[in-house]
Write a protein that holds these residues in place. Structure first.
Motif, short mmCIF file in Angstrom:
data_model
loop_
_atom_site.label_atom_id
_atom_site.label_comp_id
_atom_site.label_asym_id
_atom_site.label_seq_id
_atom_site.Cartn_x
_atom_site.Cartn_y
_atom_site.Cartn_z
N TYR A 233 0.83 -1.21 0.00
CA TYR A 233 0.00 0.00 0.00
C TYR A 233 0.87 1.26 0.00
O TYR A 233 0.65 2.18 -0.80
CB TYR A 233 -0.92 -0.01 1.22
N LEU A 234 1.86 1.30 0.88
CA LEU A 234 2.70 2.49 0.97
C LEU A 234 3.58 2.67 -0.25
O LEU A 234 3.75 3.79 -0.76
CB LEU A 234 3.56 2.42 2.24
N ARG A 235 4.16 1.58 -0.73
CA ARG A 235 5.10 1.67 -1.86
C ARG A 235 4.39 2.13 -3.13
O ARG A 235 4.96 2.88 -3.93
CB ARG A 235 5.77 0.32 -2.09
N GLU A 236 3.15 1.70 -3.31
CA GLU A 236 2.45 1.97 -4.56
C GLU A 236 1.36 3.02 -4.40
O GLU A 236 0.52 3.20 -5.28
CB GLU A 236 1.87 0.67 -5.12
N ARG A 237 1.38 3.73 -3.25
CA ARG A 237 0.34 4.74 -2.99
C ARG A 237 0.27 5.79 -4.10
O ARG A 237 -0.81 6.20 -4.52
CB ARG A 237 0.64 5.42 -1.64
N ASP A 238 1.40 6.24 -4.60
CA ASP A 238 1.42 7.30 -5.61
C ASP A 238 1.81 6.80 -7.00
O ASP A 238 2.12 7.61 -7.88
CB ASP A 238 2.38 8.41 -5.17
N THR A 239 1.80 5.48 -7.18
CA THR A 239 2.12 4.93 -8.48
C THR A 239 0.94 5.12 -9.43
O THR A 239 -0.19 4.68 -9.11
CB THR A 239 2.45 3.43 -8.38
N PRO A 240 1.13 5.76 -10.57
CA PRO A 240 0.00 5.97 -11.49
C PRO A 240 -0.35 4.69 -12.25
O PRO A 240 0.42 3.73 -12.26
CB PRO A 240 0.54 7.05 -12.44
N GLY A 241 -1.50 4.70 -12.86
CA GLY A 241 -1.88 3.60 -13.73
C GLY A 241 -2.52 2.45 -12.98
O GLY A 241 -2.84 2.53 -11.80
N GLN A 243 -1.43 -0.30 -11.83
CA GLN A 243 -0.71 -0.96 -10.75
C GLN A 243 -0.61 -0.12 -9.48
O GLN A 243 -0.09 -0.57 -8.47
CB GLN A 243 0.71 -1.33 -11.23
N GLY A 244 -1.08 1.09 -9.50
CA GLY A 244 -0.99 1.96 -8.33
C GLY A 244 -2.09 1.70 -7.32
O GLY A 244 -3.10 1.05 -7.61
N THR A 245 -1.88 2.20 -6.12
CA THR A 245 -2.86 2.03 -5.05
C THR A 245 -4.22 2.58 -5.44
O THR A 245 -5.26 1.98 -5.14
CB THR A 245 -2.36 2.73 -3.77
N ARG A 246 -4.24 3.72 -6.11
CA ARG A 246 -5.51 4.35 -6.44
C ARG A 246 -6.38 3.41 -7.28
O ARG A 246 -7.58 3.26 -7.02
CB ARG A 246 -5.26 5.65 -7.20
N ILE A 249 -6.54 -0.47 -5.02
CA ILE A 249 -7.06 -0.55 -3.66
C ILE A 249 -8.15 0.48 -3.40
O ILE A 249 -9.18 0.17 -2.80
CB ILE A 249 -5.91 -0.43 -2.64
N PHE A 250 -7.96 1.72 -3.85
CA PHE A 250 -9.01 2.72 -3.67
C PHE A 250 -10.28 2.35 -4.42
O PHE A 250 -11.38 2.54 -3.92
CB PHE A 250 -8.52 4.09 -4.16
N ALA A 251 -10.14 1.82 -5.63
CA ALA A 251 -11.30 1.62 -6.51
C ALA A 251 -12.40 0.77 -5.89
O ALA A 251 -13.57 1.17 -5.90
CB ALA A 251 -10.84 1.04 -7.85
N PRO A 252 -12.11 -0.43 -5.35
CA PRO A 252 -13.22 -1.20 -4.77
C PRO A 252 -13.84 -0.53 -3.56
O PRO A 252 -15.05 -0.67 -3.32
CB PRO A 252 -12.56 -2.54 -4.39
#
Length: 404
Positions: A233-241, A243-246, A249-252
């Motif tokens: 979660y932390l590593r990919e929090r700001d990763t776009p596209g 594969q990113g958290t948004r 993880i955010f989507a569902p």
């Protein structure tokens, strides 16, 4: 009256998880909201978090003096239900704190029902029905009938102050039948006695060296998922596209919030959101993210409004002290804001649950509540939702908000 439940770390789809969700939903419906038609949305973000292979080659296996006679027979050393009399005298507890004693019995029955539904019956719905659910509902009815849990009410039930756990089971059987509620007198005593036997594995014995070695693989996998989910979660929090958290993880969770916010409800009925463990951390992150809020508003047709946010066994205060939220680290006299649109935020922690923390020192408007699950270090993190009194207290807090 919708409810969104955002799960925590180390949660993945499985037969046991499905049974747990069915049971938890039934408890929310019957003990908190007392409505069978309550809309409950349980988003799955864990499937998009940390992933491991099935073999886990990096896990050590026990060596040297291997475990002897630890299996279906119970904990090491031949401990049976009678051993609880020396470790956990339920009758003694019930004389001064009946809520704890009765809760422990209901917790054990509900825990056993989840395991049986997943492993024996292969039917998740079985965890939400049957004897364990009847016992939990009857326990709540008994406590309510006795006035236990009210500010000026009694704390103990004298008739349950039995000399041993067998006598306590008999006395509780009688009291449950007298209290009425959703219980038939016949057979509930057997459920009580079986639950007391199951308590051997839940309280007091879970941290012994033998038990830890015997369960090391399952425990280490759970801990690995716990840490792995946080790191991913932390590593990919700001990763776009994609594969990113948004996106992952955010989507569902956003979809669940939209479903809850737009579900039919009568005027004045609250929209309630519960975040367990890292679920509470993610909810604060999402609800203070400008892009996520804009997407929610567009889908809902208005800015999101949450009447009651409960974070349970969660870590927002810990994350805030690390400076991991956009608002930075709280300083003396300056706290991070409550998410816009959240009317009330209540945070529940347990001193036994080493992964639960207070939030009031870090965020504006949060009310912290201590809660004792009376279980061991290995199980405390998930035990909140196996205790009838937890749901009773949640109902009481929501009633207070209705009067505000």
């Amino acid at each position: 009256m919708p409810l969104v439940f955002v799960h925590g770390v180390a949660t993945r789809p499985s037969a046991q998880h499905a049974a747990m969700v069915k049971q938890r939903d039934a408890l929310f419906r019957s003990l908190v909201f007392k409505r069978d038609d309550l809309t409950i949305v349980n988003p799955d973000w864990g499937s998009f978090a940390a992933k491991f292979g099935d073999d886990l080659p990096w896990l050590p296996a026990p060596r040297g003096n291997e475990i002897f006679d630890v299996g279906d027979g119970g904990p090491p050393g031949g401990l049976g239900p009678e051993a609880l009399d020396g470790r956990l005298a339920l009758g003694t507890i019930a004389g001064t704190d009946a809520e704890q004693a009765i809760d422990l019995v209901a917790m054990a029955a509900l825990d056993a029902a989840i395991r049986d539904a997943a492993l024996q019956f292969n039917d998740p719905d079985a965890a939400a029905t049957g004897d364990a659910m009847r016992l939990a509902q009857a326990s709540a009815a008994l406590l309510e009938a006795k006035g236990i849990g009210r500010k000026d009410g009694p704390t103990g039930i004298g008739t349950l102050a039995a000399a041993d756990n067998g006598a306590f089971a008999d006395a509780l059987d009688v009291e449950l039948a007298r209290a009425g509620g959703p219980v038939e007198a016949y057979g509930i005593g057997d459920t009580v006695r079986g639950a007391i036997g199951h308590l051997v594995g839940l309280v007091g014995n879970g941290v012994s060296d033998l038990v830890l070695k015997a369960t090391r693989r399952d425990l280490s996998r759970a801990v690995s998922l716990f840490l792995g989910d946080i790191l991913v979660y932390l590593r990919e929090r700001d990763t776009p596209g994609d594969q990113g958290t948004r996106a992952r993880i955010f989507a569902p969770i956003q979809a669940a919030l939209v479903a809850g916010a737009t579900a039919p409800r009568a005027a004045g009925e609250p929209f309630v959101v519960v975040g367990h463990s890292l679920g509470g951390v993610i909810l604060y992150d999402l609800l203070t993210d400008d892009a996520a809020r804009a997407e929610l508003a567009e889908a809902i047709g208005a800015p999101i409004r949450i009447d009651a946010l409960f974070t349970v066994g969660s870590q927002p205060g810990f994350f805030a002290d690390l400076g991991l939220y956009p608002g930075g680290r709280p300083s003396d006299g300056v706290k991070l804001p409550m998410p816009e649109g959240v009317r009330h935020w209540m945070n529940v922690f347990d001193y036994t649950d080493v992964f639960s923390f207070q939030c009031g020192q870090a965020f504006e408007g949060v009310r912290d509540f201590g809660y004792d699950t009376v279980t061991d270090l290995l199980r405390a993190h998930g035990a909140y939702f196996l205790r009838p009194s937890f749901y009773g207290r949640m109902r009481a807090r929501l009633a207070e908000l209705d009067r505000a």
